[in-house]
Design a protein around this motif. Structure first.
Motif, PDB file in Angstrom:
ATOM      1  N   ILE A  53       4.785   5.270   9.291  1.00 47.27           N
ATOM      2  CA  ILE A  53       3.377   5.630   9.485  1.00 47.27           C
ATOM      3  C   ILE A  53       2.462   4.432   9.198  1.00 47.27           C
ATOM      4  CG2 ILE A  53       2.830   6.455   7.145  1.00 47.27           C
ATOM      5  CD1 ILE A  53       1.754   8.169  10.377  1.00 47.27           C
ATOM      6  N   CYS A  54       2.950   3.501   8.361  1.00 51.75           N
ATOM      7  CA  CYS A  54       2.102   2.372   7.952  1.00 51.75           C
ATOM      8  C   CYS A  54       1.990   1.311   9.037  1.00 51.75           C
ATOM      9  CB  CYS A  54       2.652   1.739   6.684  1.00 51.75           C
ATOM     10  SG  CYS A  54       2.928   2.913   5.349  1.00 51.75           S
TER      11      CYS A  54
ATOM     12  N   PHE B  19      -8.237   1.861   2.287  1.00 53.62           N
ATOM     13  CA  PHE B  19      -7.612   1.463   1.034  1.00 53.62           C
ATOM     14  C   PHE B  19      -6.468   0.488   1.239  1.00 53.62           C
ATOM     15  CE2 PHE B  19      -7.068   5.744   2.357  1.00 53.62           C
ATOM     16  CZ  PHE B  19      -5.719   5.950   2.483  1.00 53.62           C
TER      17      PHE B  19
ATOM     18  N   CYS C  46      -1.352   1.161  10.583  1.00 50.21           N
ATOM     19  CA  CYS C  46      -2.443   1.616   9.724  1.00 50.21           C
ATOM     20  C   CYS C  46      -3.550   0.582   9.548  1.00 50.21           C
ATOM     21  CB  CYS C  46      -1.901   1.999   8.348  1.00 50.21           C
ATOM     22  SG  CYS C  46      -3.218   2.551   7.274  1.00 50.21           S
TER      23      CYS C  46
ATOM     24  N   CYS D 225       0.835  -1.204   0.000  1.00 45.81           N
ATOM     25  CA  CYS D 225       0.000   0.000   0.000  1.00 45.81           C
ATOM     26  C   CYS D 225       0.868   1.251   0.000  1.00 45.81           C
ATOM     27  CB  CYS D 225      -0.911  -0.008   1.220  1.00 45.81           C
ATOM     28  SG  CYS D 225      -2.108   1.334   1.210  1.00 45.81           S
ATOM     29  N   ALA D 226       1.978   1.207   0.731  1.00 46.51           N
ATOM     30  CA  ALA D 226       2.889   2.365   0.814  1.00 46.51           C
ATOM     31  C   ALA D 226       3.481   2.699  -0.549  1.00 46.51           C
ATOM     32  CB  ALA D 226       4.005   2.078   1.810  1.00 46.51           C
TER      33      ALA D 226
ATOM     34  N   ALA E 217      -6.261   1.650   7.425  1.00 47.42           N
ATOM     35  CA  ALA E 217      -7.055   2.462   6.502  1.00 47.42           C
ATOM     36  C   ALA E 217      -7.827   1.609   5.503  1.00 47.42           C
ATOM     37  CB  ALA E 217      -6.138   3.405   5.735  1.00 47.42           C
TER      38      ALA E 217
ATOM     39  N   CYS F  22       0.989   9.966   2.026  1.00 50.84           N
ATOM     40  CA  CYS F  22      -0.343   9.459   2.339  1.00 50.84           C
ATOM     41  C   CYS F  22      -1.151  10.457   3.165  1.00 50.84           C
ATOM     42  CB  CYS F  22      -0.209   8.152   3.117  1.00 50.84           C
ATOM     43  SG  CYS F  22      -1.801   7.411   3.459  1.00 50.84           S
TER      44      CYS F  22
HETATM   45  S1  SF4 Z   1      -0.402   4.835   6.065  1.00 51.12           S
HETATM   46 FE1  SF4 Z   1      -1.817   3.168   5.541  1.00 51.12          FE
HETATM   47  S2  SF4 Z   1      -2.925   3.879   3.816  1.00 51.12           S
HETATM   48 FE2  SF4 Z   1      -1.156   5.177   4.021  1.00 51.12          FE
HETATM   49  S3  SF4 Z   1       0.371   4.258   2.682  1.00 51.12           S
HETATM   50 FE3  SF4 Z   1       0.674   3.422   4.713  1.00 51.12          FE
HETATM   51  S4  SF4 Z   1      -0.526   1.533   4.743  1.00 51.12           S
HETATM   52 FE4  SF4 Z   1      -1.245   2.734   3.020  1.00 51.12          FE
END
Ligand code: SF4
Length: 325
Positions: A284-285, A292, A288, A231-232, A290, A250
């Motif tokens: 940050i991931c 998506f 997560c 996802c990143a 989220a 993101c």
């Molecule tokens: S913070 Fe979550 S949504 Fe954003 S890139 Fe990382 S895994 Fe994907």
């Protein structure tokens, strides 16, 4: 309640026009900012000018916010909404945008408003303004942020507001030091929401998804890590931080993820998913959950967004990121 725009857009590009906000939500990173900046008119015109050819004919939804967009100078809003990007926009607001009547002023350029109704649900009887007479071409969804401390109010809160359709948000890692929801709390939230007619099914399904993946993570942490790393590198929801003239990886957070300068070259890297734009992974991931993340994994993209997946796979291979796939 079926979510009408699901799968419609390949990507969502967020644009932040200002850091100013009239709220101080404890789970957000905007209130932590010291010298509040806002986008200036000439820079915005330059940005819109280089953005137009990049997103032309691309299945990208353009979403705009502040801080709180209702606080943005009307001159800046005029430049943005009257720009000929040939897109209809999504706006997120805490209601000030509607109280300023901007939803009517720019109604020809907006298709969706996500309305954050209260900073925090600490009383199930909290009263907020409801917008029933808006132009039918603009869809408004109501949202709140769900976290550990307001689970106990949710049942009564949603029953008190049956006349609104909610797309709630689960607290995300917007800033360091937040205490995230546990599997037990997700199960509690699901039990409260599962029969609520005024909450989207797609959100309820997502909670089941999260519970399943977090349980799997207990026995095999690699699978969820792999999904987050993928996802990143999908660059699904970057945010253009115009006050600071930076592209952020993101929109989950404006300050706590990787950044790159806003240049024409970097916009093409972003639209072509050139994974050399940002480092391979982002802390940050790590926490997560989220939407998506669950949606934008290879299996889902193979079904719903094959072209984009092929594009990303080529870029990952070109940059020796095989292990992300
Ligand atoms: S913070 Fe979550 S949504 Fe954003 S890139 Fe990382 S895994 Fe994907």
């Amino acid at each position: 309640m079926k979510y009408p725009v699901e799968h419609k857009f390949a990507k969502q590009w967020w644009i932040s026009l200002s850091e100013a906000c009239n709220w101080k939500c404890w789970y957000c990173d905007f209130p932590m900012k010291k010298d509040i900046k806002t986008a200036d008119a000439d820079y915005l015109k330059w940005f819109l000018n280089i953005l137009k050819p990049v997103i032309k004919d691309k299945n990208i939804e353009i979403c705009v916010e502040g801080g709180e967009i209702g606080l943005v100078d009307p001159h800046i809003l005029d430049i943005f909404f009257n720009s000929d990007l040939d897109k209809s926009y999504t706006v997120t607001t805490n209601g000030l945008f509607m109280r300023q009547d901007y939803h009517n002023r720019y109604k020809d350029h907006i298709h969706y408003i996500l309305y954050h109704v209260v900073s925090d649900v600490t009383d199930p009887n909290v009263v907020f303004e409801k917008y029933k007479d808006t132009d039918p071409s603009i869809k408004i969804d109501y949202t709140i942020v769900i976290h550990k401390r307001n689970i106990k109010y949710l049942d009564e809160f949603f029953d008190n507001n049956k006349d609104c359709i909610f797309l709630p948000h689960l607290m995300q890692p917007r800033r360091p030091g937040l205490d995230f929801l546990s599997i037990e709390e997700f199960e509690q939230i699901y039990d409260i929401l599962k029969d609520k007619e005024n909450v989207y099914d797609h959100f309820k399904n997502r909670i089941l998804n999260i519970i399943q993946h977090l349980k799997e993570e207990q026995s095999d942490p690699t699978k969820l890590k792999k999904m987050r790393d993928f996802c990143a590198n999908v660059y699904h929801k970057p945010i253009f931080d115009l006050p600071n003239r930076l592209i952020k990886r993101c929109c989950i957070t404006i300050d706590n993820c990787d950044a790159a300068d806003i240049t024409e070259e970097n916009l093409y890297k972003l639209v072509n998913n050139d994974v050399s734009l940002f480092p391979k992974t982002d802390p940050i991931c790590d926490n997560c959950i989220a939407n998506f993340l669950w949606r934008h994994n290879p299996k889902w993209m193979l079904k719903y967004n094959r072209d984009e997946l092929m594009n990303i796979t080529r870029s990952l291979r070109r940059n020796n990121y095989h292990e992300v796939l």
